[in-house]
Design a protein around this motif. Structure first.
Motif, PDB file in Angstrom:
ATOM      1  N   PRO A  55       0.436  -1.253  -0.074  1.00  0.00           N
ATOM      2  CA  PRO A  55      -0.417  -0.146   0.632  1.00  0.00           C
ATOM      3  C   PRO A  55       0.488   1.486  -0.410  1.00  0.00           C
ATOM      4  CG  PRO A  55      -0.660  -1.400   1.458  1.00  0.00           C
ATOM      5  CD  PRO A  55       0.399  -2.262   1.301  1.00  0.00           C
ATOM      6  N   HIS A  56       0.602   2.021  -0.272  1.00  0.00           N
ATOM      7  CA  HIS A  56       1.240   3.086  -0.551  1.00  0.00           C
ATOM      8  C   HIS A  56       0.296   4.558  -1.502  1.00  0.00           C
ATOM      9  CE1 HIS A  56       2.928   6.269  -3.801  1.00  0.00           C
ATOM     10  NE2 HIS A  56       4.282   6.209  -2.612  1.00  0.00           N
ATOM     11  N   THR A  57       1.003   5.969  -0.806  1.00  0.00           N
ATOM     12  CA  THR A  57       0.024   7.052  -0.716  1.00  0.00           C
ATOM     13  C   THR A  57       1.354   8.100  -0.840  1.00  0.00           C
ATOM     14  OG1 THR A  57      -1.593   8.447   0.142  1.00  0.00           O
ATOM     15  CG2 THR A  57      -0.700   7.392   1.944  1.00  0.00           C
ATOM     16  N   TRP A  58       0.763   9.296  -1.708  1.00  0.00           N
ATOM     17  CA  TRP A  58       1.532  10.021  -2.116  1.00  0.00           C
ATOM     18  C   TRP A  58       1.690  11.148  -0.819  1.00  0.00           C
ATOM     19  CZ3 TRP A  58      -1.027   9.166  -6.747  1.00  0.00           C
ATOM     20  CH2 TRP A  58      -1.976   9.548  -6.590  1.00  0.00           C
ATOM     21  N   GLY A 160      -3.765  10.260  -1.585  1.00  0.00           N
ATOM     22  CA  GLY A 160      -4.227  10.461  -3.404  1.00  0.00           C
ATOM     23  C   GLY A 160      -3.160   8.768  -3.445  1.00  0.00           C
ATOM     24  N   GLY A 161      -3.210   7.368  -4.470  1.00  0.00           N
ATOM     25  CA  GLY A 161      -2.191   6.573  -4.750  1.00  0.00           C
ATOM     26  C   GLY A 161      -3.246   5.346  -4.533  1.00  0.00           C
ATOM     27  N   ILE A 162      -2.097   4.336  -4.843  1.00  0.00           N
ATOM     28  CA  ILE A 162      -2.904   2.867  -4.785  1.00  0.00           C
ATOM     29  C   ILE A 162      -2.905   2.420  -3.187  1.00  0.00           C
ATOM     30  CG2 ILE A 162      -3.090   0.209  -5.398  1.00  0.00           C
ATOM     31  CD1 ILE A 162      -1.415   1.357  -8.075  1.00  0.00           C
ATOM     32  N   TYR A 163      -4.247   2.373  -2.710  1.00  0.00           N
ATOM     33  CA  TYR A 163      -3.238   2.407  -1.352  1.00  0.00           C
ATOM     34  C   TYR A 163      -3.600   1.165  -0.616  1.00  0.00           C
ATOM     35  CZ  TYR A 163      -8.125   3.432   0.190  1.00  0.00           C
ATOM     36  OH  TYR A 163      -9.642   3.533  -0.219  1.00  0.00           O
ATOM     37  N   ARG A 164      -3.647   0.252  -1.007  1.00  0.00           N
ATOM     38  CA  ARG A 164      -3.876  -1.257  -0.389  1.00  0.00           C
ATOM     39  C   ARG A 164      -4.023  -2.175  -1.464  1.00  0.00           C
ATOM     40  NH1 ARG A 164     -11.034  -0.674   0.082  1.00  0.00           N
ATOM     41  NH2 ARG A 164     -10.974   1.511   1.354  1.00  0.00           N
ATOM     42  N   HIS A 319      -3.132   6.560   9.674  1.00  0.00           N
ATOM     43  CA  HIS A 319      -2.450   6.162  10.620  1.00  0.00           C
ATOM     44  C   HIS A 319      -1.413   6.613  10.808  1.00  0.00           C
ATOM     45  CE1 HIS A 319       0.607   3.875  13.113  1.00  0.00           C
ATOM     46  NE2 HIS A 319      -0.407   3.096  13.670  1.00  0.00           N
ATOM     47  N   LEU A 320      -0.428   7.258  11.573  1.00  0.00           N
ATOM     48  CA  LEU A 320       0.374   8.288  12.183  1.00  0.00           C
ATOM     49  C   LEU A 320       1.591   7.906  11.028  1.00  0.00           C
ATOM     50  CD1 LEU A 320       1.927  10.789  13.806  1.00  0.00           C
ATOM     51  CD2 LEU A 320       3.179   9.200  14.842  1.00  0.00           C
ATOM     52  N   GLY A 321       2.537   9.120  10.076  1.00  0.00           N
ATOM     53  CA  GLY A 321       3.133   8.845   9.081  1.00  0.00           C
ATOM     54  C   GLY A 321       2.416   7.831   8.308  1.00  0.00           C
ATOM     55  N   MET A 322       1.650   7.321   8.064  1.00  0.00           N
ATOM     56  CA  MET A 322       1.440   6.366   7.053  1.00  0.00           C
ATOM     57  C   MET A 322      -0.015   6.952   5.763  1.00  0.00           C
ATOM     58  SD  MET A 322       1.176   2.757   8.984  1.00  0.00           S
ATOM     59  CE  MET A 322       2.496   1.860   8.385  1.00  0.00           C
TER      60      MET A 322
END
Ligand code: GCB
Ligand code: CA
Length: 885
Positions: A55-58, A160-164, A319-322
């Motif tokens: 998972p990623h978000t910008w 934004g992003g492919i977060y899952r 979540h914090l930082g993520m």
């Protein structure tokens, strides 16, 4: 010899691989790692790509930036995958658990498709675009504002992003559909349930991507929780060359074990497709439960005919930082936190969440409401309306088999920001008509796709607006988001509005879909006040609400806003860009509000010392060298005792979840031990507090090390990064220390005055230090013993910015831009240290200014800091005094 061995191993491994892929009916695996990522408008060129894992978000970092806010635009992901000849002969799908919010997929530069909406799963068939060998996947994700895609506005950050997770699914050409709203392709219903038997209604969606129709067998096996096969069926089916051909069948499960809150019994449905020769083509397993549920004002919520009060929380997925890019286990952990608290209800708001969330709720016995993110306002367009309906369908089909889901919800506070208020070209009656039209379409969709579950529309406190829009009777359940005693009014307004609604709509079951107060876990106060963001005000708030909820039967359930603190770009408050109404922090540390709920709801014996996460404290020592602070012990036992530094302090009875003690803290480490007895065994909690005491009067010859005092406030603040404890201001008396003259600053808003500014103070994370101040003061005095000191004077210019437009404080507040001019001198022990100080000029408004000044005190003169006004009022935010010898 060694080489030969390795060769043989490789050959066998190769055979095993080929054998296993060919014979495996379905292979699903995630392809999360080593994607290349780049922000911007195109994927052309080789510059600027970085390696990321999904998972990623910008927006993980810029979501809490002071400036310029979080990036909304496009981002690109690319990755090469290897496809062998075996895989090539099968169907290949790319399955996304979620990407926010518009996603386009390209395979080998062919455009495969697009998905709209940031919170539901989607699945693309990439078979036609794949070739043997290396294949390039390019995914373009866009989180820009889009008037056609809900949510248009909301109190959370649109990461934004492919977060899952992203997965590849490889299946035989004839398979259980993966593209029917990206669901599992199998829908389980239990229309009739008696003690003797349950009728299990199964709809399987079949896909045949071959050129010819084919005869297959569809087999279902139902397994009990203990792994026993309790029902089967196998039927011949002709599958046409279709994408989604529905095949329905009913099977009976004898003596069903029901899904209940205390015993959430689950069944597994295994669905297999066999070809004519008896070869397994596809296999999918689904978890389901057998249960009935209903809602009524008279009987409340009934699960399997038994009334249960639903008490729990809402949850946001960040979540914090993520940001919102959480791993599976972090989603699960949240649900476990709710479960451990004794919660039996989760409003999955404001959008569908990771599949792990429902899976955990199914497993742990937590009833859920799932919701599509249509929030605050709508666009009056066919496209917007269609997108709402599509989201509702996706949500229902994707969550369909979860026994925990009892409610489909939509349109949160949709009358909060109706467009006719902001755009004069839009006529109210037309807007309300269109709004109703969309609401009705969504409601009808829910009832068509899933007549078995109830619907809910969560409203804000201004019920008249929803009456005018004709929305009250559309859904089965009336959701109410109520914040009496937070955004305005008194606590008691809560029960008053509930009783009024019930009188008007006696048959309507009501769920308190939200209620809560912001709590900054670093702030405490023994004089709690609305909008001081203290833990203590939060506890007061919830201690009022929960008993009122429990008392009323027509209130079938409630959900605290929120389980966890969450990111919200527009928020300022104590933690800028964070809504801190969570019972746990952004990194999931429980606050006292969490402990309160656990004391009230948990069936396990529970004893927890309040403020155990408040390690660094400071206070004023009395004549005997101690400082009394109240300590709450949260418990569901009748009584508990408290030992302080090894000595028994008292035994206290618990009331409304709390046993209250008055604890004498000594300077240094204090050890607290709370103990209760439950069915003959001890239940204990321990906690340590590092107390820094400052003498009340310096005549006492107490040793002095440091003083950290906040002006204009009753708040205590713990700077957790520096382990520094700040205490509230006090007035100077001879021999002691404190301010002389002036008034505590209060922020002015349309709601009335607030004890602290809720503005972001730029360039610091310790905002609460700077959000209160004293104005018009003459001096600060401390009759300190002789010696060398460092004095730190803290300022922030809040004027010109002390009122702010915060969308969620239901009335709009106007921001003034210009700072009032303020000029003053600062003298220390008669010496002019700062002359004509203008903090705004020096550092700007809403910026911290800390002035560090070495001071030597001699001849028993003590410390006097004088503030001499030239223009406007004098002002100071905080003072820190450190003894150097
Ligand atoms: C609400 C909204 C929610 C906000 C909450 C708040 O009514 O539904 O999205 O976060 O209030 O904290 O103000
Ligand atoms: Ca800040």
């Amino acid at each position: 010899m060694k080489k030969l061995c390795i060769l043989l191993i490789l050959i066998f491994w190769g055979i095993f691989q080929a054998y296993s892929t060919e014979n495996n009916p379905r292979i699903t695996y995630s392809i999360n790692d080593s994607w290349q990522f780049r922000l911007g408008t195109s994927d052309i060129g080789e510059d600027g790509w970085s390696m990321v894992s999904i998972p990623h978000t910008w927006n993980a970092e810029d979501c809490v930036d002071d400036f310029p806010g979080f990036y909304r635009g496009t981002g690109w992901y690319r990755k090469n995958i290897q496809v062998d000849s075996v895989m090539l002969s099968r169907s290949l799908y790319l399955f996304f658990e979620g990407a926010n919010q518009r996603t386009k997929l390209f395979v080998n530069r062919h455009r495969v498709g697009e998905h709209i909406g940031g919170y539901t799963f989607f699945c693309f068939d990439i078979t036609p675009y794949i070739r043997e060998g290396e294949n390039q996947l390019v995914v373009c994700v866009d989180n820009s504002y889009d008037p056609e895609i809900p949510p248009l506005s909301a109190d959370f950050t649109f990461f934004g992003g492919i977060y899952r997770d992203v997965s590849l699914i490889s299946v035989s050409p004839i398979h259980i559909s993966t593209t029917h709203y990206a669901s599992s392709g199998v829908y389980v219903n239990t229309p009739e349930i008696t003690e003797e038997k349950a009728l299990v209604d199964i709809c399987t969606m079949l896909s045949n991507t071959q050129a010819e129709r084919s005869k297959i067998f569809v087999e279902h096996k139902i397994y009990s929780a203990t792994g026993e096969c309790v029902a089967t069926s196998k039927k011949k089916v002709i599958v046409n060359t279709e994408r989604e051909q529905a095949f329905n069948i009913q099977i009976v499960v004898n003596h069903p074990e029901l899904w209940e809150i205390e015993r959430p019994n689950l069944y597994r449905l295994q669905t297999c497709l066999w070809d004519n020769e008896g070869k397994l083509l596809d296999e999918v397993s689904n978890t389901f439960g057998i249960r009935t549920c209903s809602f009524s004002a008279e009987k409340g919520f009934e699960l399997n005919g038994k009334a249960v009060k639903l008490l729990g929380t809402n949850r946001h997925q960040c979540h914090l930082g993520m940001g919102n890019a959480l791993k599976d286990e972090m989603h699960v952990r949240d649900i476990e936190l709710l479960h451990a608290m004794g919660g039996n209800f989760l409003r999955i708001a404001h959008y569908p969440q990771d599949e792990m969330v429902l899976a955990a709720c199914n497993r742990l016995g937590i009833v859920t409401s799932v919701e599509i993110p249509v929030i605050n306002t709508i666009t009056m367009s066919q496209k917007f309306s269609d997108n709402c309906v599509e989201m509702m369908k996706e949500m229902i089909y994707q969550c369909f088999n979860s026994p925990s889901v009892c409610i489909w919800a939509y349109m949160n506070e949709i009358m909060l920001r109706p467009l006719y208020n902001s755009e004069s070209s839009i006529k109210k009656d037309e807007y309300l008509k269109y709004l109703y039209h969309i609401a009705e379409r969504i409601e009808n969709t829910a009832k068509e796709v899933d007549p078995g579950r109830a619907t809910m529309l969560p409203c804000h406190g201004n019920l008249a607006a929803y009456e005018e829009a004709n929305l009250i009777n559309l859904s089965d359940i009336l959701g109410m988001n109520l914040y009496n005693g937070w955004y305005g009014g008194e606590f008691s307004g809560f029960e008053a509005i509930l009783d009024t609604i019930h009188q008007k709509y006696p048959d309507k079951p009501i769920i308190i879909s939200e209620y809560g107060a912001d709590v900054d876990a670093r702030i405490h106060s023994f004089k709690p006040e609305r909008f001081d963001f203290s833990v203590d005000y939060g506890v007061m708030y919830h201690r009022h609400y929960l008993p009122q909820i429990i008392q009323r039967k027509f209130v079938v359930g409630s959900a605290v806003w929120n389980l966890n603190d969450f990111h919200s770009e527009e928020r300022m408050d104590a933690i800028p860009h964070v809504n801190c109404k969570g019972l746990v922090t952004l990194d999931r540390i429980p606050k006292d509000t969490y402990r309160y709920y656990k004391a009230m709801l948990s069936k396990e014996p529970y004893v927890a010392i309040g403020g155990s996460d408040w390690y660094n404290r400071s206070g004023v020592a009395d004549n005997s060298g101690v400082c009394y602070y109240p300590v709450s012990v949260y418990t569901n036992l009748k009584q508990v005792n408290l030992k302080v530094n090894g000595k028994m302090l008292a035994v206290m009875k618990a009331e409304n979840g709390i046993a209250q003690f008055n604890v004498p803290f000594i300077n240094g480490i204090n050890q607290l031990e709370a103990e209760g007895v439950s069915q003959g065994s001890y239940v204990k909690d321990f906690c340590r507090v590092n107390m820094k005491l400052v003498p009340d009067s310096f005549d006492n010859k107490e040793s002095f090390t440091e003083l950290n005092m906040l002006f204009g406030t009753a708040r205590h603040f713990e700077d957790k990064t520096a382990s520094l404890a700040w205490q509230p201001e006090r007035e100077y008396t001879s021999g002691g220390w404190g301010y002389v003259g002036g008034k505590a600053f209060r922020a002015r808003t349309k709601r009335g005055s607030q004890p602290a500014s809720n503005l972001n103070i730029y360039g610091t994370e310790q905002d609460p230090i700077f959000q209160t101040q004293r104005r018009g003061l003459n001096s600060f005095k401390a009759d300190l013993p002789d010696g060398r000191y460092v004095v730190y004077l803290y300022w922030t210019e809040l004027s010109g910015a002390d009122v702010v437009d915060l969308a969620y404080q239901l009335d709009n507040i106007v921001q003034k831009e210009k700072a009032t001019e303020r000029l003053f001198h600062v003298d220390i022990n008669g010496m002019r240290v700062l002359s004509s100080l203008d903090v705004a000029k020096e550092v700007g408004v809403r910026r911290p200014m800390i002035c560090k000044i070495p001071v030597t005190i001699s001849a028993k003169k003590g410390l006097t800091v004088d503030f001499i006004p030239i223009k406007g009022e004098t002002m100071i935010t905080a003072i820190r005094i450190l003894k150097m010898d």
